[in-house]
Write a protein that holds these residues in place. Structure first.
Motif, PDB file in Angstrom:
ATOM      1  N   THR A  73       0.820  -1.218   0.000  1.00 58.58           N
ATOM      2  CA  THR A  73       0.000   0.000   0.000  1.00 58.58           C
ATOM      3  C   THR A  73       0.853   1.267   0.000  1.00 58.58           C
ATOM      4  O   THR A  73       1.715   1.423   0.868  1.00 58.58           O
ATOM      5  CB  THR A  73      -0.911   0.019   1.244  1.00 58.58           C
ATOM      6  N   PRO A  74       0.644   2.177  -0.966  1.00 64.95           N
ATOM      7  CA  PRO A  74       1.326   3.478  -0.908  1.00 64.95           C
ATOM      8  C   PRO A  74       0.900   4.212   0.360  1.00 64.95           C
ATOM      9  O   PRO A  74      -0.290   4.266   0.683  1.00 64.95           O
ATOM     10  CB  PRO A  74       0.815   4.204  -2.161  1.00 64.95           C
ATOM     11  N   ILE A  75       1.843   4.788   1.083  1.00 64.97           N
ATOM     12  CA  ILE A  75       1.520   5.339   2.402  1.00 64.97           C
ATOM     13  C   ILE A  75       1.743   6.845   2.507  1.00 64.97           C
ATOM     14  O   ILE A  75       1.712   7.393   3.602  1.00 64.97           O
ATOM     15  CB  ILE A  75       2.331   4.624   3.509  1.00 64.97           C
ATOM     16  N   ARG A  76       1.927   7.522   1.390  1.00 61.96           N
ATOM     17  CA  ARG A  76       2.081   8.980   1.480  1.00 61.96           C
ATOM     18  C   ARG A  76       0.779   9.624   1.937  1.00 61.96           C
ATOM     19  O   ARG A  76      -0.314   9.210   1.541  1.00 61.96           O
ATOM     20  CB  ARG A  76       2.504   9.556   0.123  1.00 61.96           C
ATOM     21  N   ALA A  77       0.893  10.651   2.771  1.00 58.67           N
ATOM     22  CA  ALA A  77      -0.288  11.376   3.246  1.00 58.67           C
ATOM     23  C   ALA A  77      -1.064  11.955   2.067  1.00 58.67           C
ATOM     24  O   ALA A  77      -0.487  12.461   1.106  1.00 58.67           O
ATOM     25  CB  ALA A  77       0.140  12.497   4.192  1.00 58.67           C
ATOM     26  N   GLY A  78      -2.378  11.875   2.136  1.00 59.71           N
ATOM     27  CA  GLY A  78      -3.227  12.444   1.100  1.00 59.71           C
ATOM     28  C   GLY A  78      -3.718  11.463   0.055  1.00 59.71           C
ATOM     29  O   GLY A  78      -4.643  11.774  -0.694  1.00 59.71           O
ATOM     30  N   LEU A  79      -3.124  10.273  -0.014  1.00 55.75           N
ATOM     31  CA  LEU A  79      -3.541   9.308  -1.021  1.00 55.75           C
ATOM     32  C   LEU A  79      -4.789   8.554  -0.565  1.00 55.75           C
ATOM     33  O   LEU A  79      -4.921   8.172   0.598  1.00 55.75           O
ATOM     34  CB  LEU A  79      -2.422   8.305  -1.303  1.00 55.75           C
ATOM     35  N   VAL A  80      -5.704   8.345  -1.497  1.00 51.71           N
ATOM     36  CA  VAL A  80      -6.909   7.553  -1.255  1.00 51.71           C
ATOM     37  C   VAL A  80      -6.746   6.251  -2.041  1.00 51.71           C
ATOM     38  O   VAL A  80      -6.593   6.273  -3.263  1.00 51.71           O
ATOM     39  CB  VAL A  80      -8.176   8.294  -1.716  1.00 51.71           C
ATOM     40  N   ILE A  81      -6.778   5.124  -1.333  1.00 54.19           N
ATOM     41  CA  ILE A  81      -6.445   3.837  -1.920  1.00 54.19           C
ATOM     42  C   ILE A  81      -7.706   3.018  -2.190  1.00 54.19           C
ATOM     43  O   ILE A  81      -8.683   3.088  -1.443  1.00 54.19           O
ATOM     44  CB  ILE A  81      -5.497   3.052  -0.974  1.00 54.19           C
ATOM     45  N   ALA A  82      -7.660   2.209  -3.228  1.00 51.19           N
ATOM     46  CA  ALA A  82      -8.811   1.382  -3.606  1.00 51.19           C
ATOM     47  C   ALA A  82      -9.193   0.415  -2.490  1.00 51.19           C
ATOM     48  O   ALA A  82      -8.331  -0.234  -1.916  1.00 51.19           O
ATOM     49  CB  ALA A  82      -8.477   0.590  -4.871  1.00 51.19           C
ATOM     50  N   PRO A  83     -10.486   0.301  -2.186  1.00 51.84           N
ATOM     51  CA  PRO A  83     -10.935  -0.618  -1.143  1.00 51.84           C
ATOM     52  C   PRO A  83     -11.259  -2.010  -1.656  1.00 51.84           C
ATOM     53  O   PRO A  83     -11.498  -2.921  -0.858  1.00 51.84           O
ATOM     54  CB  PRO A  83     -12.200   0.061  -0.627  1.00 51.84           C
ATOM     55  N   ALA A  84     -11.293  -2.192  -2.995  1.00 48.25           N
ATOM     56  CA  ALA A  84     -11.740  -3.473  -3.534  1.00 48.25           C
ATOM     57  C   ALA A  84     -11.066  -3.791  -4.857  1.00 48.25           C
ATOM     58  O   ALA A  84     -10.709  -2.883  -5.616  1.00 48.25           O
ATOM     59  CB  ALA A  84     -13.259  -3.465  -3.716  1.00 48.25           C
ATOM     60  N   ASP A  85     -10.903  -5.085  -5.109  1.00 49.70           N
ATOM     61  CA  ASP A  85     -10.485  -5.557  -6.422  1.00 49.70           C
ATOM     62  C   ASP A  85     -11.688  -5.532  -7.359  1.00 49.70           C
ATOM     63  O   ASP A  85     -12.825  -5.703  -6.924  1.00 49.70           O
ATOM     64  CB  ASP A  85      -9.973  -6.995  -6.339  1.00 49.70           C
ATOM     65  N   GLY A  86     -11.426  -5.345  -8.647  1.00 50.18           N
ATOM     66  CA  GLY A  86     -12.519  -5.395  -9.611  1.00 50.18           C
ATOM     67  C   GLY A  86     -12.370  -4.347 -10.683  1.00 50.18           C
ATOM     68  O   GLY A  86     -11.272  -3.822 -10.928  1.00 50.18           O
ATOM     69  N   VAL A  87     -13.464  -4.021 -11.326  1.00 49.53           N
ATOM     70  CA  VAL A  87     -13.484  -3.029 -12.402  1.00 49.53           C
ATOM     71  C   VAL A  87     -14.188  -1.768 -11.916  1.00 49.53           C
ATOM     72  O   VAL A  87     -15.253  -1.838 -11.291  1.00 49.53           O
ATOM     73  CB  VAL A  87     -14.219  -3.589 -13.637  1.00 49.53           C
ATOM     74  N   VAL A  88     -13.572  -0.612 -12.183  1.00 56.58           N
ATOM     75  CA  VAL A  88     -14.228   0.664 -11.881  1.00 56.58           C
ATOM     76  C   VAL A  88     -15.412   0.784 -12.833  1.00 56.58           C
ATOM     77  O   VAL A  88     -15.249   0.994 -14.031  1.00 56.58           O
ATOM     78  CB  VAL A  88     -13.262   1.849 -12.052  1.00 56.58           C
ATOM     79  N   GLN A  89     -16.596   0.616 -12.286  1.00 56.23           N
ATOM     80  CA  GLN A  89     -17.798   0.535 -13.102  1.00 56.23           C
ATOM     81  C   GLN A  89     -18.426   1.898 -13.368  1.00 56.23           C
ATOM     82  O   GLN A  89     -19.005   2.135 -14.422  1.00 56.23           O
ATOM     83  CB  GLN A  89     -18.808  -0.368 -12.399  1.00 56.23           C
TER      84      GLN A  89
END
Length: 245
Positions: A73-89
């Motif tokens: 997981t990228p840990i730089r402040a300010g980043l919002v990380i994906a919560p799930a595997d799959g396709v961005v629908q």
């Protein structure tokens, strides 16, 4: 000058790397289901051996479904990380679930659809604190449909990041999903990329970004939970566009 690796060491490293990809950890909830599938397989084999082979394939798929691979997981402040595997629908403005008590204002919602072959362990998008949790029973439409966010069974989480931004993460049951598991509590401190729940079997996860934050993913893109960067609170980059190539 860089020293050359010994061939035996290199071969050993490749072997372990391959094994790490094959021998993926299994979520603890999966072993119960794998056991039930295995018992059913033995009964089918006793009744008629061709059915036993079908049961064996189903058992292996069950184990595969509950896999829980480690993620970087990228840990730089300010980043919002994906919560799930799959396709961005879908990426569209929507009002967060009413049960969370957030202002009834449209926010950018990123929806990730998970099919039955995706990893279904869900992860936190940011470092922060759980402000509230909300569960709402509902229907079981196909999670890829637009009405799933509104009408399907869901478990919602309201988060506040360390810098004061608020997010909503919503686990949504799908057509064959009948169980949403959420393992966090109100006032709990969480970290980006940390596991917080699971949905079985086939489902969707929505993330609502803070007002004025543009997503850095596009519709159709593959999302990897705990790794793909969905947004950057410190970036002024406008909403991205993409095309199939």
């Amino acid at each position: 000058m860089r020293a050359a690796r010994h061939p035996a060491v290199t071969a050993s490293h490749r072997t372990f790397s391959l094994l790490d990809r094959i021998l993926v950890p299994i979520h603890r909830e999966g072993w119960r289901f794998a056991g039930l599938f295995a018992i059913a397989t033995l009964l089918l084999w006793w009744l008629w051996s061709p059915l036993g082979w079908v049961g064996l394939v189903a058992t292996l798929w069950c184990i595969y479904f509950f896999r829980d691979p480690p993620r970087v997981t990228p840990i730089r402040a300010g980043l919002v990380i994906a919560p799930a595997d799959g396709v961005v629908q879908a990426i569209e403005p929507a009002v967060p679930p009413a049960e969370l008590g957030m202002p009834a204002l449209p926010l950018i919602r990123i929806s990730v659809f998970m099919n039955v072959f995706d990893v279904h362990v869900n992860r936190m998008p940011v470092d922060g604190t759980v402000l509230s949790l909300g569960y709402r029973p509902g229907k079981f439409f196909n999670a890829s449909l637009d009405k799933a966010s509104e009408f399907n069974e869901r478990q919602s989480v309201r988060l506040r990041s360390a810098d004061g931004h608020e997010f909503a993460v919503v686990q949504i049951a799908g057509l064959v999903a009948r169980r949403i598991r959420c393992d966090i509590e109100t006032n709990q401190a969480v970290r980006a990329g940390e596991r917080f729940g699971l949905i079985r079997f086939g489902s969707r996860v929505d993330v609502y970004l803070p007002e004025g934050i543009a997503p850095l993913v596009v519709v159709g893109q593959r999302s990897v939970a705990g790794e793909t960067v969905f947004a950057d609170l410190q970036s002024a980059e406008p909403m991205r566009r993409g095309e199939m190539r």
